[in-house]
Scaffold this motif. Structure first.
Motif, mmCIF file in Angstrom:
data_model
loop_
_atom_site.group_PDB
_atom_site.id
_atom_site.type_symbol
_atom_site.label_atom_id
_atom_site.label_comp_id
_atom_site.label_asym_id
_atom_site.label_seq_id
_atom_site.Cartn_x
_atom_site.Cartn_y
_atom_site.Cartn_z
ATOM 1 N N ALA A 130 4.662 2.344 14.079
ATOM 2 C CA ALA A 130 3.852 2.046 13.136
ATOM 3 C C ALA A 130 4.638 2.231 12.521
ATOM 4 N N LYS A 131 6.026 3.040 11.941
ATOM 5 C CA LYS A 131 6.801 4.099 11.389
ATOM 6 C C LYS A 131 7.800 3.041 11.110
ATOM 7 N N GLY A 132 8.284 2.466 10.320
ATOM 8 C CA GLY A 132 9.647 0.791 10.381
ATOM 9 C C GLY A 132 9.950 1.994 9.580
ATOM 10 N N GLU A 167 1.542 1.689 -2.210
ATOM 11 C CA GLU A 167 2.285 2.670 -2.435
ATOM 12 C C GLU A 167 1.609 3.679 -0.706
ATOM 13 N N GLU A 168 0.317 3.438 -0.462
ATOM 14 C CA GLU A 168 -0.242 3.939 0.385
ATOM 15 C C GLU A 168 0.489 3.326 1.861
ATOM 16 N N ALA A 169 1.166 1.562 1.921
ATOM 17 C CA ALA A 169 1.441 1.291 2.930
ATOM 18 C C ALA A 169 3.152 2.135 3.251
ATOM 19 N N TRP A 223 5.935 -2.143 14.329
ATOM 20 C CA TRP A 223 6.269 -0.922 12.813
ATOM 21 C C TRP A 223 6.057 -1.889 11.727
ATOM 22 N N SER A 224 6.054 -3.079 11.707
ATOM 23 C CA SER A 224 5.852 -4.420 10.531
ATOM 24 C C SER A 224 4.526 -3.949 9.786
ATOM 25 N N LEU A 279 0.094 -4.790 4.818
ATOM 26 C CA LEU A 279 0.323 -5.623 3.493
ATOM 27 C C LEU A 279 -0.286 -6.764 3.069
ATOM 28 N N ARG A 280 -1.617 -7.621 3.638
ATOM 29 C CA ARG A 280 -1.614 -8.812 4.199
ATOM 30 C C ARG A 280 -3.439 -8.736 2.932
ATOM 31 N N GLY A 281 -3.568 -7.661 2.745
ATOM 32 C CA GLY A 281 -5.131 -7.412 2.236
ATOM 33 C C GLY A 281 -4.173 -7.950 0.537
ATOM 34 N N MET A 282 -3.100 -7.080 0.207
ATOM 35 C CA MET A 282 -2.558 -6.964 -0.878
ATOM 36 C C MET A 282 -1.446 -8.224 -1.655
#
Ligand SMILES: Nc1nc2c(ncn2[C@@H]2O[C@H](COP(=O)(O)OP(=O)(O)OP(=O)(O)O)[C@@H](O)[C@H]2O)c(=O)[nH]1
Length: 291
Positions: free
Chosen positions: A249-251, A31-33, A7-8, A13-16
């Protein structure tokens, strides 16, 4: 807390955060993440807007600053609720409620074990009196946790009477904790919801109910919030348990459900093992979520 944290947000966010500077793509990616992680559209908009303001105020272009601000903002919002379990009464009675299959019985097994590890004496009540398999399942957990169990004496016995007996035994034998398992029910079935109110009323003839924990499955996402509302009305819920975070994947659901219900998350379940339950600590959670 268990190691697996699907869920992390860190992957999303890595790319960003790997880029040199904050630009418009950064905001779109953020926003998408947040939407993908199930923060819900309103909270996502608020977070993005607040972060845009902060970034402008501090004149920063560094994605590392943005990451820290995101972590701090999520922690601040998570911390608005008191996530401590209230188990001071003796016996401390905890009623566990929720729809079918969300993980109530498993949570009770893990919770009883957690209490035992902390030196408490525990009895669990199998107030799901129609499903023999549910009673057996709870019995296995109780044994593993070193807790006592009160079972129904006959099929379909009034669940309130099983709960009452467990509290009575705890009072007689000086046991510290009573944890009551209830049958999974749909929030739309008013008869079953009334049964929950009855369990509560009957138990309260003997002792106050310290916690009513509503178990929600993280993989159901925002739908869980709708589930919560009926239980809040009928069962006087005092706290939430979010299960199956290990398979989700829903933290962001954690923050969304807390803010939308106004109820604190008190425990999180991250696996099927007896040790896969943890108290909810906003600081730790925000750190693991944002990375
Ligand atoms: N991966 C994962 N599985 C879980 C977790 N908690 C419960 N489960 C699984 O979810 C399934 C349902 O769990 P139960 O504890 O039987 O759910 P319940 O709410 O008591 O179900 P009913 O008695 O039918 O209402 C089981 O296969 C559990 O092993 C969790 O935190 N992570």
């Amino acid at each position: 807390m268990a190691e697996r944290t699907p869920w992390s947000l860190s992957g999303a966010l890595r790319g960003m955060f790997g880029r040199q500077k904050i630009d418009e793509t950064t905001w779109d990616d953020l926003e998408e993440a947040l939407i993908t992680a199930d923060f819900g559209p309103d909270i996502t908009d608020e977070i993005v807007e607040q972060l845009r303001e902060q970034v402008a105020r501090f004149h920063t272009e560094d994605p590392k600053d943005l990451k820290r601000m995101l972590r701090e903002l999520i922690e601040e919002r998570l911390s608005k609720f008191d996530t401590t379990l209230n188990l001071r009464e003796r016996p401390a009675v905890t009623l566990v409620v929720g729809v079918n299959g969300v993980g109530k019985t498993t949570t009770i097994g893990k919770f009883a074990n957690f209490l035992r590890i902390n030196g408490r004496t525990v009895v669990v009540a199998a107030a799901d009196t129609f499903r023999a398999a549910a009673v057996e399942q709870l019995s296995t957990w109780a044994q593993r946790a070193g807790a006592g169990i009160v079972r129904p004496q006959q099929h379909g016995q009034d669940p309130a009477s099983v709960a009452y007996q467990a509290v009575e035994i705890a009072m007689r034998e000086g046991l510290e904790m009573v944890v009551i398992d209830t049958a999974g029910r749909l929030q739309t079935k008013s008869g079953l919801m009334d049964e929950l109110s009855k369990i509560r009323r009957v138990v309260e003839k003997l002792a106050p109910v310290s916690e009513v924990l509503l178990v929600l499955d993280a993989t159901t996402g925002q739908n869980g919030v709708a589930q919560a509302e009926a239980f809040i009305q009928h069962a006087g819920v005092t706290g939430l348990v979010v299960t199956k975070l290990d398979g989700s994947a829903k933290g962001g659901f954690v923050l969304a459900v807390q803010e939308r219900t106004g109820l604190p998350i008190k425990l999180i379940g991250q696996g099927e093992g007896i040790n896969d339950l943890a108290g909810f600590t906003p600081h730790v959670f925000a750190e693991k979520l944002v990375g």
